[in-house]
Design a protein around this motif. Structure first.
Motif, PDB file in Angstrom:
ATOM      1  N   ALA A   2       0.809  -1.223   0.000  1.00  0.00           N
ATOM      2  CA  ALA A   2       0.000   0.000   0.000  1.00  0.00           C
ATOM      3  C   ALA A   2       0.842   1.273   0.000  1.00  0.00           C
ATOM      4  CB  ALA A   2      -0.973   0.008   1.178  1.00  0.00           C
ATOM      5  N   GLU A   3       2.072   1.177  -0.550  1.00  0.00           N
ATOM      6  CA  GLU A   3       2.908   2.375  -0.608  1.00  0.00           C
ATOM      7  C   GLU A   3       2.243   3.481  -1.425  1.00  0.00           C
ATOM      8  OE1 GLU A   3       3.958  -0.669  -0.941  1.00  0.00           O
ATOM      9  OE2 GLU A   3       5.478  -0.935   0.611  1.00  0.00           O
ATOM     10  N   TRP A   4       1.368   3.080  -2.352  1.00  0.00           N
ATOM     11  CA  TRP A   4       0.665   4.056  -3.185  1.00  0.00           C
ATOM     12  C   TRP A   4      -0.101   5.071  -2.340  1.00  0.00           C
ATOM     13  CZ3 TRP A   4      -4.446   4.297  -2.106  1.00  0.00           C
ATOM     14  CH2 TRP A   4      -4.994   3.204  -1.435  1.00  0.00           C
ATOM     15  N   CYS A   5      -0.494   4.681  -1.135  1.00  0.00           N
ATOM     16  CA  CYS A   5      -1.371   5.563  -0.363  1.00  0.00           C
ATOM     17  C   CYS A   5      -0.639   6.808   0.119  1.00  0.00           C
ATOM     18  CB  CYS A   5      -2.001   4.823   0.809  1.00  0.00           C
ATOM     19  SG  CYS A   5      -1.048   4.845   2.312  1.00  0.00           S
ATOM     20  N   ALA A   6       0.701   6.817   0.036  1.00  0.00           N
ATOM     21  CA  ALA A   6       1.464   7.995   0.452  1.00  0.00           C
ATOM     22  C   ALA A   6       1.614   9.018  -0.673  1.00  0.00           C
ATOM     23  CB  ALA A   6       2.846   7.572   0.946  1.00  0.00           C
ATOM     24  N   LEU A  33      -4.100  12.286   7.961  1.00  0.00           N
ATOM     25  CA  LEU A  33      -5.501  11.852   8.001  1.00  0.00           C
ATOM     26  C   LEU A  33      -5.862  11.182   6.678  1.00  0.00           C
ATOM     27  CD1 LEU A  33      -8.394  11.729   9.154  1.00  0.00           C
ATOM     28  CD2 LEU A  33      -8.730  14.051   8.255  1.00  0.00           C
ATOM     29  N   ASP A  34      -5.456  11.790   5.579  1.00  0.00           N
ATOM     30  CA  ASP A  34      -5.698  11.212   4.259  1.00  0.00           C
ATOM     31  C   ASP A  34      -5.060   9.822   4.174  1.00  0.00           C
ATOM     32  OD1 ASP A  34      -6.783  11.229   1.736  1.00  0.00           O
ATOM     33  OD2 ASP A  34      -5.287  12.552   0.853  1.00  0.00           O
ATOM     34  N   LEU A  40      -6.975   2.422   6.035  1.00  0.00           N
ATOM     35  CA  LEU A  40      -8.127   1.727   6.600  1.00  0.00           C
ATOM     36  C   LEU A  40      -8.970   1.103   5.495  1.00  0.00           C
ATOM     37  CD1 LEU A  40      -9.824   0.998   9.110  1.00  0.00           C
ATOM     38  CD2 LEU A  40     -11.063   3.156   8.762  1.00  0.00           C
ATOM     39  N   VAL A  41      -9.203   1.849   4.433  1.00  0.00           N
ATOM     40  CA  VAL A  41     -10.016   1.338   3.328  1.00  0.00           C
ATOM     41  C   VAL A  41      -9.329   0.163   2.646  1.00  0.00           C
ATOM     42  CG1 VAL A  41     -10.933   1.929   1.041  1.00  0.00           C
ATOM     43  CG2 VAL A  41     -11.253   3.491   2.963  1.00  0.00           C
ATOM     44  N   SER A  42      -7.994   0.188   2.572  1.00  0.00           N
ATOM     45  CA  SER A  42      -7.252  -0.902   1.934  1.00  0.00           C
ATOM     46  C   SER A  42      -6.906  -2.024   2.913  1.00  0.00           C
ATOM     47  CB  SER A  42      -5.961  -0.374   1.309  1.00  0.00           C
ATOM     48  OG  SER A  42      -5.055   0.080   2.298  1.00  0.00           O
ATOM     49  N   TRP A  43      -7.234  -1.844   4.186  1.00  0.00           N
ATOM     50  CA  TRP A  43      -6.986  -2.845   5.237  1.00  0.00           C
ATOM     51  C   TRP A  43      -5.495  -3.180   5.372  1.00  0.00           C
ATOM     52  CZ3 TRP A  43     -11.165  -4.654   8.112  1.00  0.00           C
ATOM     53  CH2 TRP A  43     -12.435  -4.400   7.584  1.00  0.00           C
ATOM     54  N   SER A  44      -4.624  -2.249   5.034  1.00  0.00           N
ATOM     55  CA  SER A  44      -3.211  -2.594   4.978  1.00  0.00           C
ATOM     56  C   SER A  44      -2.334  -1.427   5.422  1.00  0.00           C
ATOM     57  CB  SER A  44      -2.831  -3.011   3.553  1.00  0.00           C
ATOM     58  OG  SER A  44      -3.201  -2.013   2.630  1.00  0.00           O
ATOM     59  N   ASP A  45      -1.058  -1.727   5.609  1.00  0.00           N
ATOM     60  CA  ASP A  45      -0.086  -0.736   6.044  1.00  0.00           C
ATOM     61  C   ASP A  45       0.613  -0.089   4.854  1.00  0.00           C
ATOM     62  OD1 ASP A  45      -0.280  -0.851   8.840  1.00  0.00           O
ATOM     63  OD2 ASP A  45       0.968  -2.642   8.934  1.00  0.00           O
ATOM     64  N   CYS A  46       0.848   1.191   4.953  1.00  0.00           N
ATOM     65  CA  CYS A  46       1.722   1.903   4.023  1.00  0.00           C
ATOM     66  C   CYS A  46       3.086   2.036   4.703  1.00  0.00           C
ATOM     67  CB  CYS A  46       1.157   3.277   3.682  1.00  0.00           C
ATOM     68  SG  CYS A  46       2.275   4.290   2.693  1.00  0.00           S
ATOM     69  N   THR A  47       4.067   1.325   4.199  1.00  0.00           N
ATOM     70  CA  THR A  47       5.380   1.338   4.856  1.00  0.00           C
ATOM     71  C   THR A  47       6.042   2.713   4.753  1.00  0.00           C
ATOM     72  OG1 THR A  47       6.360   0.449   2.820  1.00  0.00           O
ATOM     73  CG2 THR A  47       5.769  -1.130   4.537  1.00  0.00           C
ATOM     74  N   VAL A  48       5.720   3.470   3.705  1.00  0.00           N
ATOM     75  CA  VAL A  48       6.282   4.811   3.564  1.00  0.00           C
ATOM     76  C   VAL A  48       5.861   5.692   4.739  1.00  0.00           C
ATOM     77  CG1 VAL A  48       6.312   6.892   2.142  1.00  0.00           C
ATOM     78  CG2 VAL A  48       6.341   4.639   1.048  1.00  0.00           C
ATOM     79  N   GLY A  50       5.042   4.441   7.646  1.00  0.00           N
ATOM     80  CA  GLY A  50       5.347   3.740   8.885  1.00  0.00           C
ATOM     81  C   GLY A  50       4.263   2.793   9.343  1.00  0.00           C
ATOM     82  N   GLY A  51       3.245   2.590   8.514  1.00  0.00           N
ATOM     83  CA  GLY A  51       2.139   1.703   8.884  1.00  0.00           C
ATOM     84  C   GLY A  51       0.977   2.480   9.485  1.00  0.00           C
ATOM     85  N   PHE A  52      -0.140   1.790   9.636  1.00  0.00           N
ATOM     86  CA  PHE A  52      -1.380   2.435  10.059  1.00  0.00           C
ATOM     87  C   PHE A  52      -1.253   3.053  11.449  1.00  0.00           C
ATOM     88  CE2 PHE A  52      -5.798   2.059  11.812  1.00  0.00           C
ATOM     89  CZ  PHE A  52      -6.386   3.023  11.001  1.00  0.00           C
ATOM     90  N   HIS A  53      -0.754   2.289  12.402  1.00  0.00           N
ATOM     91  CA  HIS A  53      -0.701   2.795  13.785  1.00  0.00           C
ATOM     92  C   HIS A  53       0.242   3.988  13.912  1.00  0.00           C
ATOM     93  CE1 HIS A  53      -3.347  -0.222  15.373  1.00  0.00           C
ATOM     94  NE2 HIS A  53      -2.579  -1.206  14.940  1.00  0.00           N
ATOM     95  N   GLU A  54       1.384   3.930  13.241  1.00  0.00           N
ATOM     96  CA  GLU A  54       2.312   5.060  13.289  1.00  0.00           C
ATOM     97  C   GLU A  54       1.720   6.286  12.595  1.00  0.00           C
ATOM     98  OE1 GLU A  54       5.197   5.525  14.964  1.00  0.00           O
ATOM     99  OE2 GLU A  54       4.559   3.638  15.883  1.00  0.00           O
ATOM    100  N   THR A  55       0.912   6.036  11.570  1.00  0.00           N
ATOM    101  CA  THR A  55       0.242   7.155  10.907  1.00  0.00           C
ATOM    102  C   THR A  55      -0.689   7.869  11.878  1.00  0.00           C
ATOM    103  OG1 THR A  55       0.334   5.994   8.786  1.00  0.00           O
ATOM    104  CG2 THR A  55      -1.220   7.822   8.955  1.00  0.00           C
ATOM    105  N   LEU A  56      -1.425   7.095  12.674  1.00  0.00           N
ATOM    106  CA  LEU A  56      -2.324   7.692  13.667  1.00  0.00           C
ATOM    107  C   LEU A  56      -1.544   8.477  14.712  1.00  0.00           C
ATOM    108  CD1 LEU A  56      -4.913   4.817  14.342  1.00  0.00           C
ATOM    109  CD2 LEU A  56      -5.042   6.685  12.677  1.00  0.00           C
TER     110      LEU A  56
END
Length: 467
Positions: A2-6, A33-34, A40-48, A50-56
């Protein structure tokens, strides 16, 4: 994953240009937030990121007072069923969010706050309605679309789940981030409404646009199960495993679906291996109640098929005692009750039952009434079956069978209750109970076509109650 999400995360100005203005002045908060919504919609982590929890974490640090980012977390917490209105810390966060939104939030943000807080305080149907109204006015508001979709799922409202996506999907530019995921969400809503052909087309379209759409894989698994295409379903899940398991938030559930295909065709050892290798281990890492449901359901279904799963497997569903006063949704309570009983944690199970009964006497939350009218009899029926009290199980569960949809979940998930009721009737010594079996088998076949498991149940009935 899900790197695309960044890519091209929206600043405050970009959110405003999209017609979705934020009150925060922090571009970092707005961008994260974006990114959080996309993950969340992709149910996956964006490593760029740092992942979902680090994004929060980063999102909150960038603007601790941000209205929309805090609303996202409140809604996420409530819909995750990990906290409920009776959690003091959660309640305090909702109170403060309401006051702050009234003081400096914009119109759309206030509506989001209202929906999130309604859900958190147990007004689940009002919350779903509010999210629906938001997407009527802001059709590209992905946060509202996602939370509406999830809320209808927990409310057992398959039409609402379908309509939430159906009314916006043609209003999206196909180049917008997460556009392809709308098709996977739409597929699931269509499937739950019994529109299996349309659902499969939407799931296939979503996967052609993005093969890592694990929710679309999940939707297709539902179609294949409900259509009785179990060998095809098993092959599909294994063939695409490297794609959908990247979505860690739903991977446990997709492994659960894979195990169900095995159980339907009486392949019990592979189902047990999936529990040992994937389901139990993932629950023990996440301690998510959603993963707990999958673990409990899987073992229970195997036992209904006569498989001796062993107490030690049940005990891998750890630390359930800390959730006995949660009662976010009664769907969780029922699965927790059977797990505690099979673990021989009888005192904890008794406390859970007492807590659920006390909670059901309240009138402040939607789930109170659902728990009282449907949840408690369902809980008792499942536990009666566990105690081999088949007459009581059948007599308790049969009158509510058409109402169980109100506790939420999917048709596939609620099938565990259908199977238990049928088994209760078959095992009953009372003719008025076991004579209900043919009717129940027909009802299940109408919902789940060409089920080999259903055929085994019919054979068992004929064997135990010959004409």
């Amino acid at each position: 994953m899900a790197e695309w999400c960044a890519d091209h995360l929206r600043s405050c100005a970009a959110w405003k240009e999209a017609g979705l203005e934020l009150s925060t002045t922090s571009d970092e908060n707005a961008k994260l937030l974006d990114g959080a919504i996309r993950q969340l919609v992709s149910w996956s982590d964006c490593t760029v990121l740092g992942g979902f929890h680090e994004t929060l974490v980063g999102m909150t640090a960038a603007d601790p007072d941000g209205i929309m980012s805090r609303t996202f977390i409140v809604a996420l917490t409530g819909l995750g069923t990990e906290a409920a209105a009776r959690d003091p810390t959660f309640a305090e966060s909702m109170d403060k969010l309401e006051k702050d939104a009234e003081q400096y939030g914009n119109t759309r943000e206030k509506r989001h706050v209202r929906a999130a807080v309604l859900w958190g305080r147990g007004k689940h149907h009002e919350a779903a309605d509010e999210w629906d109204r938001i997407i009527d006015d802001y059709p590209t508001d992905l946060m509202a679309v996602k939370f509406s979709h999830d809320a209808h799922f927990f409310n057992g409202n398959c039409v609402g789940k379908k309509n939430a996506v159906e009314k916006v999907i043609n209003k999206w530019d196909k180049d917008l981030p997460c556009y392809s995921y709308l098709h996977g969400m739409y597929a699931f809503g269509l499937e739950e409404c019994g529109l299996y052909g349309d659902a499969e087309k939407e799931a296939d379209l979503a996967l052609s646009l993005n093969r890592f759409d694990c929710w679309a894989s999940h939707a297709k698994a539902h179609v294949l199960e409900m259509n009785g295409r179990h060998k095809e379903g098993k092959e599909f899940m294994y063939k695409t495993e490297d794609d959908w398991r990247q979505g860690w938030m739903i991977a446990t559930h997709n492994y659960w679906h894979t195990a169900l295909f095995h159980i339907e065709i009486a392949e019990y050892e592979p189902a047990l291996e999936i529990f040992d290798r994937e389901v139990a281990n993932r629950f023990n890492r996440s301690h998510s109640l959603l993963d707990m449901v999958d673990a409990s359901s899987l073992l229970w279904r195997l036992e209904l098929e006569g498989v001796k799963v062993g107490k030690e497997r049940w005990r891998k569903i750890e630390n359930l005692g800390k959730y006995i006063d949660n009662h976010a949704i009664v769907f969780n309570d029922v699965h927790m009750g059977v797990a505690l009983y099979r673990q021989e944690e009888l005192e904890t199970e008794r406390k859970l039952r007492e807590s659920l009964e006390k909670y059901s006497s309240l009138h402040s939350e939607d789930n109170c009434q659902i728990s009282k009218l449907i949840g408690l009899p369902l809980y008792d029926g499942m536990l009666n079956y566990a105690r081999s009290e088949y007459d009581s199980a059948a007599e308790t569960m049969f009158p509510i069978r058409d109402k169980v949809v109100q506790i939420g979940g999917s048709h596939a998930q609620r099938d565990v209750f259908v199977q238990t009721l049928i088994q209760s009737c078959i095992m009953s010594k009372d003719q008025k109970n076991w004579s209900l079996t043919p009717q129940l088998l027909i009802e299940r076949e109408t919902m789940k076509h060409d089920s080999q498991l259903g055929q085994r149940l019919a054979e068992k009935f004929r064997r135990m109650h010959p004409l």
